[in-house]
Design a protein around this motif. Structure first.
Motif, short mmCIF file in Angstrom:
data_model
loop_
_atom_site.label_atom_id
_atom_site.label_comp_id
_atom_site.label_asym_id
_atom_site.label_seq_id
_atom_site.Cartn_x
_atom_site.Cartn_y
_atom_site.Cartn_z
N ASN A 1 0.83 -1.19 0.00
CA ASN A 1 0.00 0.00 0.00
C ASN A 1 0.87 1.25 0.00
O ASN A 1 2.02 1.22 0.40
CB ASN A 1 -0.91 -0.01 1.23
CG ASN A 1 -2.00 1.03 1.16
OD1 ASN A 1 -2.30 1.56 0.09
ND2 ASN A 1 -2.59 1.32 2.29
N ASN A 2 0.30 2.37 -0.45
CA ASN A 2 1.00 3.65 -0.37
C ASN A 2 -0.02 4.77 -0.23
O ASN A 2 -1.22 4.56 -0.43
CB ASN A 2 1.91 3.87 -1.59
CG ASN A 2 1.13 3.96 -2.89
OD1 ASN A 2 0.40 4.92 -3.12
ND2 ASN A 2 1.29 2.95 -3.74
N SER A 3 0.45 5.94 0.12
CA SER A 3 -0.45 7.05 0.45
C SER A 3 -1.29 7.50 -0.72
O SER A 3 -2.45 7.87 -0.55
CB SER A 3 0.37 8.23 0.99
OG SER A 3 1.35 8.63 0.05
N PHE A 4 -0.75 7.48 -1.95
CA PHE A 4 -1.52 7.91 -3.11
C PHE A 4 -2.69 6.96 -3.37
O PHE A 4 -3.81 7.39 -3.61
CB PHE A 4 -0.63 8.00 -4.35
CG PHE A 4 0.28 9.19 -4.36
CD1 PHE A 4 -0.24 10.48 -4.49
CD2 PHE A 4 1.64 9.04 -4.23
CE1 PHE A 4 0.59 11.58 -4.51
CE2 PHE A 4 2.49 10.14 -4.23
CZ PHE A 4 1.96 11.42 -4.37
N PHE A 5 -2.39 5.68 -3.32
CA PHE A 5 -3.46 4.69 -3.54
C PHE A 5 -4.50 4.78 -2.43
O PHE A 5 -5.71 4.75 -2.69
CB PHE A 5 -2.87 3.28 -3.60
CG PHE A 5 -3.88 2.23 -3.93
CD1 PHE A 5 -4.15 1.89 -5.23
CD2 PHE A 5 -4.57 1.56 -2.91
CE1 PHE A 5 -5.10 0.92 -5.55
CE2 PHE A 5 -5.51 0.59 -3.21
CZ PHE A 5 -5.78 0.27 -4.53
N GLN A 6 -4.04 4.89 -1.19
CA GLN A 6 -4.94 4.96 -0.05
C GLN A 6 -5.85 6.17 -0.14
O GLN A 6 -7.05 6.08 0.13
CB GLN A 6 -4.12 5.02 1.25
CG GLN A 6 -4.95 4.96 2.53
CD GLN A 6 -5.55 3.60 2.78
OE1 GLN A 6 -5.15 2.62 2.15
NE2 GLN A 6 -6.52 3.53 3.67
N LEU A 7 -5.31 7.30 -0.54
CA LEU A 7 -6.11 8.52 -0.64
C LEU A 7 -7.19 8.38 -1.69
O LEU A 7 -8.33 8.83 -1.49
CB LEU A 7 -5.20 9.71 -0.97
CG LEU A 7 -5.89 11.08 -1.09
CD1 LEU A 7 -6.52 11.47 0.25
CD2 LEU A 7 -4.88 12.13 -1.54
N LYS A 8 -6.87 7.76 -2.80
CA LYS A 8 -7.82 7.64 -3.91
C LYS A 8 -8.89 6.58 -3.67
O LYS A 8 -10.03 6.74 -4.07
CB LYS A 8 -7.07 7.34 -5.21
CG LYS A 8 -7.95 7.38 -6.46
CD LYS A 8 -7.12 7.27 -7.71
CE LYS A 8 -7.99 7.31 -8.96
NZ LYS A 8 -8.71 8.60 -9.10
N TYR A 9 -8.51 5.49 -2.98
CA TYR A 9 -9.43 4.35 -2.88
C TYR A 9 -9.74 3.92 -1.45
O TYR A 9 -10.21 2.80 -1.23
CB TYR A 9 -8.86 3.16 -3.65
CG TYR A 9 -8.76 3.41 -5.14
CD1 TYR A 9 -9.90 3.53 -5.92
CD2 TYR A 9 -7.52 3.56 -5.75
CE1 TYR A 9 -9.82 3.77 -7.28
CE2 TYR A 9 -7.42 3.81 -7.11
CZ TYR A 9 -8.58 3.92 -7.87
OH TYR A 9 -8.50 4.17 -9.21
N MET A 10 -9.50 4.78 -0.48
CA MET A 10 -9.66 4.39 0.92
C MET A 10 -11.10 4.00 1.28
O MET A 10 -11.32 3.25 2.21
CB MET A 10 -9.19 5.52 1.84
CG MET A 10 -9.97 6.81 1.72
SD MET A 10 -9.27 8.16 2.73
CE MET A 10 -9.33 7.42 4.37
N THR A 11 -12.09 4.50 0.53
CA THR A 11 -13.49 4.19 0.84
C THR A 11 -13.99 2.95 0.12
O THR A 11 -15.06 2.43 0.47
CB THR A 11 -14.39 5.37 0.49
OG1 THR A 11 -14.28 5.65 -0.92
CG2 THR A 11 -14.00 6.61 1.28
N SER A 12 -13.26 2.46 -0.86
CA SER A 12 -13.75 1.31 -1.64
C SER A 12 -12.84 0.08 -1.59
O SER A 12 -13.29 -1.02 -1.92
CB SER A 12 -13.96 1.71 -3.10
OG SER A 12 -12.78 2.25 -3.65
N CYS A 13 -11.59 0.24 -1.15
CA CYS A 13 -10.67 -0.90 -1.08
C CYS A 13 -10.46 -1.29 0.38
O CYS A 13 -10.10 -0.45 1.21
CB CYS A 13 -9.35 -0.56 -1.73
SG CYS A 13 -8.14 -1.91 -1.69
N LEU A 14 -10.66 -2.57 0.69
CA LEU A 14 -10.51 -3.07 2.06
C LEU A 14 -9.11 -3.62 2.32
O LEU A 14 -8.84 -4.14 3.40
CB LEU A 14 -11.54 -4.16 2.35
CG LEU A 14 -12.96 -3.72 2.68
CD1 LEU A 14 -13.64 -3.08 1.46
CD2 LEU A 14 -13.80 -4.89 3.17
N GLY A 15 -8.23 -3.51 1.35
CA GLY A 15 -6.87 -3.99 1.54
C GLY A 15 -6.60 -5.30 0.83
O GLY A 15 -7.47 -5.88 0.18
#
Length: 216
Positions: A91-105
């Motif tokens: 994971n990284n901050s850019f991905f987390q920021l863009k998909y934090m509401t739809s990706c559970l990891g």
């Protein structure tokens, strides 16, 4: 379980929950954000649903609120799709920021890892069944007392039952064993859940993340 690992013996399972399949990130954006080039999306309720269910059961059992309510033996976490790839994802901050509401990891696992998790889930279920059954006794007694009143029956033991004493007696019944198995679930999660790292991709002001169609 349906054999997800027939051709890829170990891979990353990334869990998604989107209302529209078009919201799933395509190859170009996944390459830029996660350096991921080869992957397949599957529907969570498709032929591989058992793999997703075992992961969701673990996540729910680890929830801080799990012991404050009766255990739901069917997963209540919403998920629509999962991504599968042989790459181990980080994971990284850019991905987390863009998909934090739809990706559970994502979990990097093989079939043996998931069998181990399934056994831990079953152990947790058994312990919760024991604890929840005992915790329901005061409700059963209150229901019996109310029914006897309505029917005009007499039972001095039921009428005068020491419910406060019972509550004190059963307080925390089975919770130590539950906490022990949750610690094992925590350890499993920590071992296989993706790790965070700094992103190596820096977007330019004029750059847009165009999306391509991929086979799902």
């Amino acid at each position: 379980m349906s054999d997800l690992f027939k051709k890829i013996t170990k891979g990353s399972i990334m869990i998604w929950n989107v209302e529209d399949e078009k919201a799933l990130p395509k190859i170009k954006i996944m390459t830029r954000l996660l350096n991921l080039k080869t992957f397949t999306y599957y529907k969570s309720d498709g032929r591989h649903t058992d793999y997703i269910r075992v992961l969701l059961r673990m996540r729910e059992a680890r929830s801080p609120e799990a012991l404050t309510k009766r255990w739901n033996y069917w997963s209540s976490t919403s998920t629509s799709h999962f991504l599968f790839t042989e790459q181990e994802l980080e994971n990284n901050s850019f991905f987390q920021l863009k998909y934090m509401t739809s990706c559970l990891g994502s979990y990097f696992v093989d079939e043996a890892n998931l069998r181990e998790l399934n056994q831990l889930n079953h152990y947790y279920d058994r312990l919760r069944s024991i604890a929840d059954n005992v915790s329901s006794w005061p409700e059963v007694i209150a229901s019996d007392q109310e029914r006897l009143k309505k029917e005009g029956a007499i039972d001095t033991v039921i009428d005068n039952f020491d419910t406060p004493g019972l509550l004190k007696l059963i307080d925390g019944y089975g919770h130590e064993a539950i906490r022990n198995v949750v610690s094992q679930l925590d350890a499993w999660h920590a071992q296989y859940f993706w790790k965070n790292k700094e992103s190596t991709w820096v977007p330019e002001d004029s750059e847009h993340l165009e999306e391509e169609e991929i086979t799902t």
